[in-house]
Motif scaffolding. Structure first.
Motif, PDB file in Angstrom:
ATOM      1  N   TYR A 289      13.241  67.376  91.760  1.00  0.00           N
ATOM      2  CA  TYR A 289      13.771  68.738  92.413  1.00  0.00           C
ATOM      3  C   TYR A 289      12.901  68.552  93.561  1.00  0.00           C
ATOM      4  O   TYR A 289      13.666  67.520  94.041  1.00  0.00           O
ATOM      5  CB  TYR A 289      13.035  69.939  90.929  1.00  0.00           C
ATOM      6  CG  TYR A 289      13.812  70.568  90.239  1.00  0.00           C
ATOM      7  CD1 TYR A 289      13.011  69.414  88.638  1.00  0.00           C
ATOM      8  CD2 TYR A 289      14.784  70.096  89.681  1.00  0.00           C
ATOM      9  CE1 TYR A 289      13.975  69.593  87.809  1.00  0.00           C
ATOM     10  CE2 TYR A 289      15.762  70.491  88.970  1.00  0.00           C
ATOM     11  CZ  TYR A 289      14.542  70.428  87.348  1.00  0.00           C
ATOM     12  OH  TYR A 289      15.419  70.839  87.030  1.00  0.00           O
TER      13      TYR A 289
ATOM     14  N   GLN B  50      17.080  73.393  94.316  1.00  0.00           N
ATOM     15  CA  GLN B  50      17.690  73.757  93.421  1.00  0.00           C
ATOM     16  C   GLN B  50      16.923  75.163  94.256  1.00  0.00           C
ATOM     17  O   GLN B  50      16.114  75.180  94.074  1.00  0.00           O
ATOM     18  CB  GLN B  50      17.616  73.736  91.767  1.00  0.00           C
ATOM     19  CG  GLN B  50      17.942  74.390  90.925  1.00  0.00           C
ATOM     20  CD  GLN B  50      17.604  73.690  89.471  1.00  0.00           C
ATOM     21  OE1 GLN B  50      16.785  73.706  88.788  1.00  0.00           O
ATOM     22  NE2 GLN B  50      18.532  73.445  88.849  1.00  0.00           N
TER      23      GLN B  50
ATOM     24  N   ASP C  92      21.702  76.055  92.154  1.00  0.00           N
ATOM     25  CA  ASP C  92      22.497  74.639  92.725  1.00  0.00           C
ATOM     26  C   ASP C  92      22.935  75.199  94.186  1.00  0.00           C
ATOM     27  O   ASP C  92      23.336  75.809  94.011  1.00  0.00           O
ATOM     28  CB  ASP C  92      22.263  73.757  92.164  1.00  0.00           C
ATOM     29  CG  ASP C  92      22.131  73.137  91.605  1.00  0.00           C
ATOM     30  OD1 ASP C  92      21.270  73.155  91.251  1.00  0.00           O
ATOM     31  OD2 ASP C  92      22.571  72.990  89.988  1.00  0.00           O
TER      32      ASP C  92
ATOM     33  N   GLU D  56      26.405  75.669  93.288  1.00  0.00           N
ATOM     34  CA  GLU D  56      26.873  74.754  92.337  1.00  0.00           C
ATOM     35  C   GLU D  56      25.947  72.660  92.637  1.00  0.00           C
ATOM     36  O   GLU D  56      26.074  72.273  91.344  1.00  0.00           O
ATOM     37  CB  GLU D  56      27.470  74.858  91.891  1.00  0.00           C
ATOM     38  CG  GLU D  56      28.244  75.864  91.551  1.00  0.00           C
ATOM     39  CD  GLU D  56      27.077  76.536  90.595  1.00  0.00           C
ATOM     40  OE1 GLU D  56      26.201  76.323  89.460  1.00  0.00           O
ATOM     41  OE2 GLU D  56      27.357  78.039  90.231  1.00  0.00           O
ATOM     42  N   SER D  57      25.927  72.853  93.874  1.00  0.00           N
ATOM     43  CA  SER D  57      25.326  71.349  94.323  1.00  0.00           C
ATOM     44  C   SER D  57      23.573  71.332  94.615  1.00  0.00           C
ATOM     45  O   SER D  57      23.654  72.068  95.025  1.00  0.00           O
ATOM     46  CB  SER D  57      25.986  70.766  95.238  1.00  0.00           C
ATOM     47  OG  SER D  57      25.841  69.208  95.253  1.00  0.00           O
ATOM     48  N   HIS D  58      23.060  70.250  94.853  1.00  0.00           N
ATOM     49  CA  HIS D  58      22.247  70.671  95.051  1.00  0.00           C
ATOM     50  C   HIS D  58      21.948  69.399  95.408  1.00  0.00           C
ATOM     51  O   HIS D  58      20.031  68.753  96.351  1.00  0.00           O
ATOM     52  CB  HIS D  58      20.154  71.178  93.923  1.00  0.00           C
ATOM     53  CG  HIS D  58      20.497  69.628  92.390  1.00  0.00           C
ATOM     54  ND1 HIS D  58      20.986  70.208  92.212  1.00  0.00           N
ATOM     55  CD2 HIS D  58      20.559  68.404  92.779  1.00  0.00           C
ATOM     56  CE1 HIS D  58      20.768  68.965  90.579  1.00  0.00           C
ATOM     57  NE2 HIS D  58      20.399  68.402  91.166  1.00  0.00           N
TER      58      HIS D  58
END
Length: 483
Positions: A219, A242, A252, A273-275
């Protein structure tokens, strides 16, 4: 949706890459003036290309990692005008050790304001003072003779598993005319090393930017980028990660921080939706940098193979809603939208045809070409007065006429992409990494930009041995490119 595992690491026994592959002479600094380009390391007025081989064996240490710099010129790049840098290269701090993966993160800019861009290399798996995977960051200094010598940028909050240097960005976030360095890790904090760097002591000062990122293994700030999204002349920071604003929710996406003389200030969160990744460039030529993000397969609709979205900049910052979201089923986009293509797993922004609008190169590393699985492809989407569009798009793979090589299973062509004008003609060239090429030795391709778009005329490719990285233990050249 979890990203699928990257190529399986292979092992073999062979001769190791020797230390100090190329030692470059130290140059007398030029008169104080910022570099024209953030990736011109020898000050000759041409952009340069940096490619990582993070699994390269160095001095007998497997997966220690190395980076290759190809210097630009009026004729573009070539394998002959290159240098290899590792932690065993003379003047570079540290020692190449097993599984360091030197070069997993890359950034550049003129940190010491001497007229030469400097290269910043992240080694997130480095063990430091007994802390496993604490991570380290090295600045390699530019000079008239190219990159040589370096300085370690210490983690103010060093800890095991921190993976310091997993993300990097350079930009003038304070508007004082001096480049700053932002460094991310698995923690929620991003450290800003403020401009006024010297070769002896590094940054003038260090500030902590506390975010609402989820902290912990894998993360933190997964990727950083910089650009002026509100047109005020000061760089802003774009953070992929995130978002975790409270104890109950997380999403995300992309966090936008606006730069100013008083520091970076949070503007907004873009849920996409993407990190893992974001890029910045002026797609509609309105003077405001725009933000490009991606989403994994199945996000737009069930069965889609991935997508990219463009968020336009404005005087107040990045707009909340995307200007467009593009998949391989969008009008004008070549190919077909297939599950697990991972269209958008890599992308880069640059103007390939010199019309003033930034374009976007999009990698789909798992793309099936004909009957060949996971060979990979790259699509170039166009910028326009309204922003990003599928109209006029181009697609390239090793099956495209004029592209060197042959489309083979598990090449992963498009794992990394870069748009940058390497020959100074005002049109960005397309560089592509395929770390699976030739049984995970890897390779890099370069296709020229032209008024009609990217062309295969004069296209070239090279593997690790051509630039001084022996094919030992599968170095995976092209795993990442300086964006």
């Amino acid at each position: 949706m979890q990203h699928p595992l990257r190529l399986t690491l292979a092992t073999a026994t062979a001769a190791a890459l020797t230390g100090g592959l190329l030692t470059l002479a130290t140059a007398t600094p030029a008169a104080a003036a910022p570099a024209k380009f953030t990736d011109d390391f020898n000050g000759d007025g041409y952009h340069d290309l940096v490619t990582a081989a993070p699994m390269a064996t160095v001095g007998g240490a497997k997966y220690a990692g190395a980076v290759v710099v190809n210097y630009g010129s009026a004729s573009g790049i070539s394998a002959d005008r290159s240098a290899v840098i590792s932690q065993n290269t003379s003047g570079i701090p540290g020692t190449a050790e097993q599984e360091d993966e030197f070069g997993r993160a890359l950034a550049s800019g003129d940190l010491n304001n001497d007229g030469y861009a400097d290269l910043v290399v992240g080694t997130e798996q480095e063990d430091v003072d007994g802390d496993t995977d604490s991570g380290t960051v090295v600045v390699v200094w530019g000079s008239k003779d190219g990159l040589s010598g370096g300085l370690t940028v210490a983690d103010p909050a060093a800890a095991a598993g921190a993976e310091w240097g997993q993300s990097l960005a350079v930009g003038d976030f304070g508007g004082d005319g001096k480049a700053d360095l932002a460094i991310g890790s698995t923690a929620k904090d991003i450290w800003i090393h403020e401009g006024g760097f010297t070769k002896a002591s590094g940054a003038a000062s260090t500030q902590k930017l506390t975010t609402d990122l989820q902290a912990g293994i894998i993360y933190g700030a997964q990727h950083l980028a910089s650009g002026d999204v509100n047109g005020d002349g000061t760089a802003d920071l774009v953070v992929s990660g995130q978002y975790h604003p409270d104890d109950w929710t997380y999403d995300d996406g992309t966090l936008i921080y606006l730069g100013s003389a008083s520091g970076l200030t949070f503007q907004k969160f873009l849920k996409n939706e993407s990190h893992r990744l974001a890029a910045v460039g002026d797609l509609n030529a309105d003077g405001y940098a725009d933000v490009v993000t991606s989403a994994p397969p199945g996000t737009v609709r069930e069965g889609d193979g991935g997508s990219v979205s463009a968020y336009l900049g404005s005087a107040s910052g990045v707009r909340t809603s995307p200007q467009t979201t593009i998949t391989q089923d969008s009008e004008g986009v070549p190919g077909a939208d297939e599950p697990e293509d991972w269209f958008g797993d890599s992308f880069s922004v640059g103007d390939v045809n010199g019309d003033g609008y930034a374009d976007v190169a999009v990698g789909a590393l798992y793309e099936k070409v004909g009957d060949v699985h996971q060979t990979g492809s790259v699509t170039v989407l166009r910028g326009s007065a309204t922003g990003l569009t599928g109209t006029g798009s181009q697609a390239f793979s090793q099956a495209t006429e004029g592209v060197p090589g042959t489309a083979e299973a598990n090449d992963f062509f498009g794992t990394a992409v870069r748009l940058s004008d390497l020959n100074g003609d005002g049109k960005a060239d397309l560089s592509v990494g395929a770390p699976g090429e030739n049984d995970a030795n890897g390779a890099v391709w370069n296709l020229r930009g032209a008024s009609s778009g990217v062309t295969t005329t004069g296209a070239l490719s090279f593997g690790p041995s051509a630039v001084g990285v022996p094919t030992v233990d599968y170095p995976r050249l092209g795993f990442s490119l300086l964006r």
